[in-house]
Structures are given as C-alpha cells and as structure tokens.
Scaffold this motif. Structure first.
Motif, PDB file in Angstrom:
ATOM      1  N   THR A 170       0.858  -1.181   0.000  1.00  0.00           N
ATOM      2  CA  THR A 170       0.000   0.000   0.000  1.00  0.00           C
ATOM      3  C   THR A 170       0.897   1.235   0.000  1.00  0.00           C
ATOM      4  O   THR A 170       1.570   1.532   0.987  1.00  0.00           O
ATOM      5  CB  THR A 170      -0.916   0.013   1.246  1.00  0.00           C
ATOM      6  OG1 THR A 170      -1.681  -1.190   1.266  1.00  0.00           O
ATOM      7  CG2 THR A 170      -1.858   1.200   1.209  1.00  0.00           C
ATOM      8  N   LEU A 171       0.919   1.928  -1.140  1.00  0.00           N
ATOM      9  CA  LEU A 171       1.706   3.145  -1.314  1.00  0.00           C
ATOM     10  C   LEU A 171       0.774   4.337  -1.134  1.00  0.00           C
ATOM     11  O   LEU A 171      -0.201   4.466  -1.874  1.00  0.00           O
ATOM     12  CB  LEU A 171       2.338   3.170  -2.713  1.00  0.00           C
ATOM     13  CG  LEU A 171       2.886   4.510  -3.224  1.00  0.00           C
ATOM     14  CD1 LEU A 171       4.058   4.980  -2.378  1.00  0.00           C
ATOM     15  CD2 LEU A 171       3.280   4.406  -4.694  1.00  0.00           C
ATOM     16  N   THR A 172       1.050   5.188  -0.147  1.00  0.00           N
ATOM     17  CA  THR A 172       0.216   6.365   0.093  1.00  0.00           C
ATOM     18  C   THR A 172       1.048   7.624  -0.086  1.00  0.00           C
ATOM     19  O   THR A 172       2.120   7.764   0.516  1.00  0.00           O
ATOM     20  CB  THR A 172      -0.389   6.340   1.512  1.00  0.00           C
ATOM     21  OG1 THR A 172      -1.100   5.116   1.699  1.00  0.00           O
ATOM     22  CG2 THR A 172      -1.346   7.505   1.706  1.00  0.00           C
ATOM     23  N   LEU A 173       0.551   8.516  -0.940  1.00  0.00           N
ATOM     24  CA  LEU A 173       1.211   9.788  -1.219  1.00  0.00           C
ATOM     25  C   LEU A 173       0.314  10.898  -0.674  1.00  0.00           C
ATOM     26  O   LEU A 173      -0.876  10.953  -1.000  1.00  0.00           O
ATOM     27  CB  LEU A 173       1.404   9.963  -2.727  1.00  0.00           C
ATOM     28  CG  LEU A 173       2.128   8.804  -3.431  1.00  0.00           C
ATOM     29  CD1 LEU A 173       1.993   8.931  -4.937  1.00  0.00           C
ATOM     30  CD2 LEU A 173       3.588   8.776  -3.033  1.00  0.00           C
ATOM     31  N   SER A 174       0.866  11.781   0.151  1.00  0.00           N
ATOM     32  CA  SER A 174       0.068  12.841   0.783  1.00  0.00           C
ATOM     33  C   SER A 174       0.790  14.176   0.703  1.00  0.00           C
ATOM     34  O   SER A 174       2.002  14.246   0.889  1.00  0.00           O
ATOM     35  CB  SER A 174      -0.189  12.512   2.253  1.00  0.00           C
ATOM     36  OG  SER A 174      -0.872  11.293   2.393  1.00  0.00           O
ATOM     37  N   ALA A 175       0.011  15.230   0.439  1.00  0.00           N
ATOM     38  CA  ALA A 175       0.555  16.587   0.398  1.00  0.00           C
ATOM     39  C   ALA A 175      -0.554  17.567   0.765  1.00  0.00           C
ATOM     40  O   ALA A 175      -1.739  17.252   0.615  1.00  0.00           O
ATOM     41  CB  ALA A 175       1.102  16.903  -0.991  1.00  0.00           C
ATOM     42  N   PRO A 176      -0.202  18.766   1.229  1.00  0.00           N
ATOM     43  CA  PRO A 176      -1.230  19.764   1.530  1.00  0.00           C
ATOM     44  C   PRO A 176      -2.079  20.073   0.296  1.00  0.00           C
ATOM     45  O   PRO A 176      -1.572  20.085  -0.836  1.00  0.00           O
ATOM     46  CB  PRO A 176      -0.422  20.995   1.962  1.00  0.00           C
ATOM     47  CG  PRO A 176       0.858  20.434   2.471  1.00  0.00           C
ATOM     48  CD  PRO A 176       1.139  19.251   1.592  1.00  0.00           C
ATOM     49  N   SER A 177      -3.366  20.298   0.517  1.00  0.00           N
ATOM     50  CA  SER A 177      -4.277  20.614  -0.589  1.00  0.00           C
ATOM     51  C   SER A 177      -3.780  21.828  -1.359  1.00  0.00           C
ATOM     52  O   SER A 177      -3.263  22.782  -0.780  1.00  0.00           O
ATOM     53  CB  SER A 177      -5.684  20.903  -0.056  1.00  0.00           C
ATOM     54  OG  SER A 177      -6.216  19.756   0.544  1.00  0.00           O
TER      55      SER A 177
END
Length: 195
Positions: A170-177
C-alpha cells in the motif's frame, strides 16, 4: 517584525530539541514559516520542479523512486519518507488471494475513511502501471492544528494498492491541498516494482 522572526525561530528550535530529548520514535518535522502576507496559510508543499528522485530498494522486496534528501523512517513492514507536510509511505502485508475492485471498495475504502480526521473519498479506480494492475483510492483528509501555524491543514492523498504472490503493498502519497505534485506522484507510482 525582525524581533518576532527571531523569537519564532527560537521557539521552533526549542520544540525540535524537546522532541529529540524525549526520544520520540516518529521524527518531528518542523516546517519553515514564511513571514509574509500569506503567513496565515500553510507553507507550500510543492516539490521543486527539478527535485531529484532516487531509487529506494526495500528489504520488504520492492523498489520505488523517492525524493532525495527526505527523512526516512523504517519499521518491520513499512517505510515512510517525509519533508515538511509531504509524506510517502509504503506498508507491505500478506494477502492470500488477489485483490479485486470489490475488495478495495468494501474494505480498503473503509480503512481509508477510518484513517484520520475529516476524510472524504473522491474516487476509486483501476489503472495499469509498469508493475501491473494497481488500484487507486483518491481522498482528502484533515489534520489537527499545527503547533507552528496554529491552523488545521487539509491534505490531498492517493493510495495505490499493488498485490502479487501473496503480498499487498500500500503506497500512500500525501501533500497539503492545492500543491502541484501530480507529476512527481505519477513518476513514483510508475516506478514501484517488486523484486
């Protein structure tokens, strides 16, 4: 304004030292604060256009291109890379049967909805990548107020699910909107491979 900036930097340094002295396992990343008309907004999460990506080879038997210089934290079944409010994580678990779109909609989406504050799933789809089929869950999420800017931050997230030979990554990429990391995210997702 200059005295305020000096005081703010001293306070940030104290927070960093406090996090280290208490032996926290999770690294604390204190973002840079811009003292401008935009000081009420969160710092930008945009990756530089010329951000260098390097290949990370995991003992969990996968490889992935990640931004050079980001902080890395590993556990027995996961790895996380972080810079300011940006996060890239991969969790590897065992799975006895192939993943299907119905599985993703029934189980993985529920896990995403329970993973944090103010989570809203916008899309679930199947895509073809060089490593094979991947399922993608796109969602928005929120966070508690930041101790530096004293404001909740909203994130854009993409969760890629890869399954092969009894394993699920499970690869999760997150950044501020509002950040523009789509090109980098695509390169990273396409670079994922089992080895």
């Amino acid at each position: 304004m200059k005295n305020f900036a000096v005081s703010l930097l001293a306070a940030c340094s104290a927070v960093v030292r406090a996090g280290v002295s208490h032996g926290e396992v999770r690294p604390r990343v204190i973002p840079a604060v811009q003292l401008s008309a935009d000081a009420g907004k969160h710092p930008s999460g945009d990756m530089p256009t010329k951000q260098v990506l390097v290949t990370y080879r995991s003992p969990l038997e996968f490889s992935l291109k990640v931004p050079e210089g980001w902080a890395r934290r590993e556990t027995l079944r996961s790895v996380e890379f972080a810079d300011k409010y940006n996060r890239i994580s991969v969790v590897v678990t065992s799975r006895t049967r192939p993943l299907t779109l119905d599985d993703v909609k029934l189980h993985e989406v529920q896990e995403v909805l329970q993973s944090g504050d103010d989570v809203h799933v916008s899309r679930v789809k199947v895509i073809w990548l060089p490593s094979g089929i991947a399922f993608v869950v796109t969602y928005a999420s929120g966070s508690a107020g930041s101790p530096v800017i004293n404001k909740a931050i909203h994130f854009e997230n993409a969760r890629y699910l890869f399954s092969k030979n009894g394993k699920l990554a499970t690869l999760t990429l997150s950044a501020p909107s509002g950040t523009d990391n789509a090109g980098h995210w695509q390169i990273m997702a396409e670079s994922f491979g089992w080895h």
